[in-house]
Design a protein around this motif. Structure first.
Motif, short mmCIF file in Angstrom:
data_model
loop_
_atom_site.label_atom_id
_atom_site.label_comp_id
_atom_site.label_asym_id
_atom_site.label_seq_id
_atom_site.Cartn_x
_atom_site.Cartn_y
_atom_site.Cartn_z
N ILE A 135 -31.16 108.74 -20.55
CA ILE A 135 -31.18 108.98 -19.10
C ILE A 135 -31.82 107.81 -18.37
N ILE A 136 -32.91 107.27 -18.91
CA ILE A 136 -33.62 106.20 -18.19
C ILE A 136 -33.08 104.81 -18.50
N ALA A 137 -32.14 104.71 -19.47
CA ALA A 137 -31.61 103.40 -19.85
C ALA A 137 -30.84 102.73 -18.72
N VAL A 138 -30.41 103.51 -17.71
CA VAL A 138 -29.64 102.96 -16.61
C VAL A 138 -30.45 101.98 -15.77
N LYS A 139 -31.78 102.06 -15.87
CA LYS A 139 -32.64 101.21 -15.04
C LYS A 139 -33.09 99.96 -15.79
N PRO A 140 -32.69 98.76 -15.33
CA PRO A 140 -33.21 97.53 -15.94
C PRO A 140 -34.63 97.29 -15.44
N ILE A 141 -35.51 96.84 -16.31
CA ILE A 141 -36.87 96.53 -15.90
C ILE A 141 -37.21 95.09 -16.29
N GLU A 142 -38.08 94.49 -15.52
CA GLU A 142 -38.56 93.15 -15.84
C GLU A 142 -39.84 93.32 -16.64
N ILE B 236 -36.70 101.10 -23.35
CA ILE B 236 -37.51 100.42 -24.36
C ILE B 236 -38.89 101.06 -24.50
N ILE B 237 -39.35 101.75 -23.45
CA ILE B 237 -40.70 102.31 -23.50
C ILE B 237 -40.80 103.51 -24.45
N VAL C 116 -35.40 96.10 -38.43
CA VAL C 116 -34.78 94.81 -38.12
C VAL C 116 -33.26 94.96 -38.11
N VAL C 117 -32.72 95.66 -39.09
CA VAL C 117 -31.26 95.84 -39.18
C VAL C 117 -30.77 96.85 -38.13
N GLY C 118 -31.34 98.05 -38.15
CA GLY C 118 -30.86 99.11 -37.27
C GLY C 118 -31.04 98.81 -35.80
N GLN C 119 -32.23 98.37 -35.43
CA GLN C 119 -32.50 98.09 -34.02
C GLN C 119 -31.76 96.85 -33.56
N GLY C 120 -31.53 95.90 -34.47
CA GLY C 120 -30.75 94.72 -34.11
C GLY C 120 -29.33 95.10 -33.72
N LEU C 121 -28.69 95.91 -34.57
CA LEU C 121 -27.34 96.37 -34.27
C LEU C 121 -27.32 97.20 -32.99
N ASP C 122 -28.27 98.10 -32.87
CA ASP C 122 -28.35 98.96 -31.68
C ASP C 122 -28.49 98.13 -30.41
N SER C 123 -29.40 97.17 -30.42
CA SER C 123 -29.68 96.36 -29.22
C SER C 123 -28.47 95.57 -28.77
#
Length: 235
Positions: free
Chosen positions: A23-30, A50-51, A158-165
Motif C-alpha cells: 500500500i505504501i510503496a506508491v510513495k517515493p521517498i528521498e 523500504i521502512i 542478497v539473492v532474494g532482495q536483489g531480484l525483488d528490488s
C-alpha cells in the motif's frame, strides 16, 4: 504440522508487513542526501515500503529455518492471496460511487487505486524474491549442515532482495513513467543495499527468534534440494 500460537503470530506479522508494504510503496521517498554522487545524483530515492518490507524477508528466513521450505512456501502463497484480496477490495471500493458529500475520490484513486504496472511489479517481484530467498536459505542449510545461520540469512537476502528490488523498480517505474535510466538503476541498487543492511543489522534478533522458536516448537527442518519446488508439484 500443528499450528501453534507462535506460528500464527509469525504468519500474521508476515502477511501484515506484506500488505502494508504494497500500500505504501506508491510513495517515493528521498531516503538520504549523500555527500557524493551515486549514479548521477546525491539524492537516494526509493519506495516508502523500504521502512517495513525487509521484515517480510526476515520472517521468511525464520519460517524456512525453523519449519522448512514447504511450510514457508505455503505462507508465501498465503501472503500472495491475501494481498490479491486487498487489491480487489481497494479496486471495488474505488469503483463504487461515493456519497455526494464526500469529495476525496481523487485522493483515494491516487493513493489506493495504484496503477496496474505497480500491482504487476509487486506481485511478480514478491513471488520471485520470496521464493528465491527461501530456496537459497534452504539449500545453504542443507549444504552447510545447519551451521553459520548468519551466512545463510544474509546470503539468501542478497539473492532474494536483489531480484525483488530490480524487478519491482524496473516494472513499476520503468513502464509508463518518466523515470530516467539512471534513476531506475539508482533506486534499485539503493533499495537492494538498504535491504541487505537491514538484514545484517537484524541478524542478532533473527538468531534470538530462531533459537526461541526451535526450542518452543521443537522443530528444526532441513530440506533436501529435490523438495524445493515453489508450486509443490511432484514433491
Amino acid at each position: 504440522m500443528r499450528f501453534t500460537g507462535t506460528f500464527i503470530i509469525v504468519v500474521t506479522v508476515f502477511v501484515t508487513v506484506l500488505i502494508t508494504s504494497n500500500i505504501i510503496a506508491v510513495k517515493p521517498i528521498e531516503l538520504i542526501t549523500l555527500p557524493f554522487e551515486f549514479i548521477g545524483s546525491k539524492s537516494v530515492i526509493i519506495p516508502a515500503s523500504i521502512i517495513i518490507f525487509p521484515i517480510s524477508y526476515i520472517v521468511g528466513d525464520i519460517l524456512t529455518e525453523v519449519y522448512g521450505f514447504r511450510v514457508a512456501r505455503g505462507v508465501i502463497w498465503l501472503g500472495f492471496a491475501a494481498n490479491l484480496l486487498v487489491v480487489i477490495g481497494l479496486w471495488l471500493g474505488g469503483l463504487i460511487p461515493a456519497a455526494g458529500f464526500w469529495g476525496d475520490q481523487e485522493a483515494y484513486d491516487t493513493i489506493l487505486g495504484q496503477v496496474p504496472w505497480i500491482l504487476v511489479a509487486s506481485f511478480i517481484a514478491y513471488l520471485i524474491g520470496e521464493f528465491s530467498n527461501s530456496t537459497v536459505l534452504a539449500l545453504l542449510k542443507f549444504k552447510m549442515q545447519g551451521r553459520l545461520l548468519f551466512v545463510r540469512t544474509i546470503g539468501s537476502t542478497v539473492v532474494g532482495q536483489g531480484l525483488d528490488s530490480f524487478i519491482f523498480i524496473y516494472i513499476a517505474f520503468g513502464i509508463g513513467s518518466d523515470w530516467s535510466a539512471q534513476g531506475l538503476l539508482q533506486a534499485a541498487l539503493a533499495q537492494w543495499i538498504v535491504k541487505i543492511l537491514y538484514e545484517t543489522v537484524a541478524t542478532p534478533l533473527t538468531y534470538a527468534v530462531v533459537g526461541y522458536m526451535k526450542k518452543k516448537e521443537e522443530m528444526d527442518v532441513t530440506d533436501v534440494p529435490r523438495s524445493l519446488n515453489p508450486l509443490g508439484i511432484f514433491v
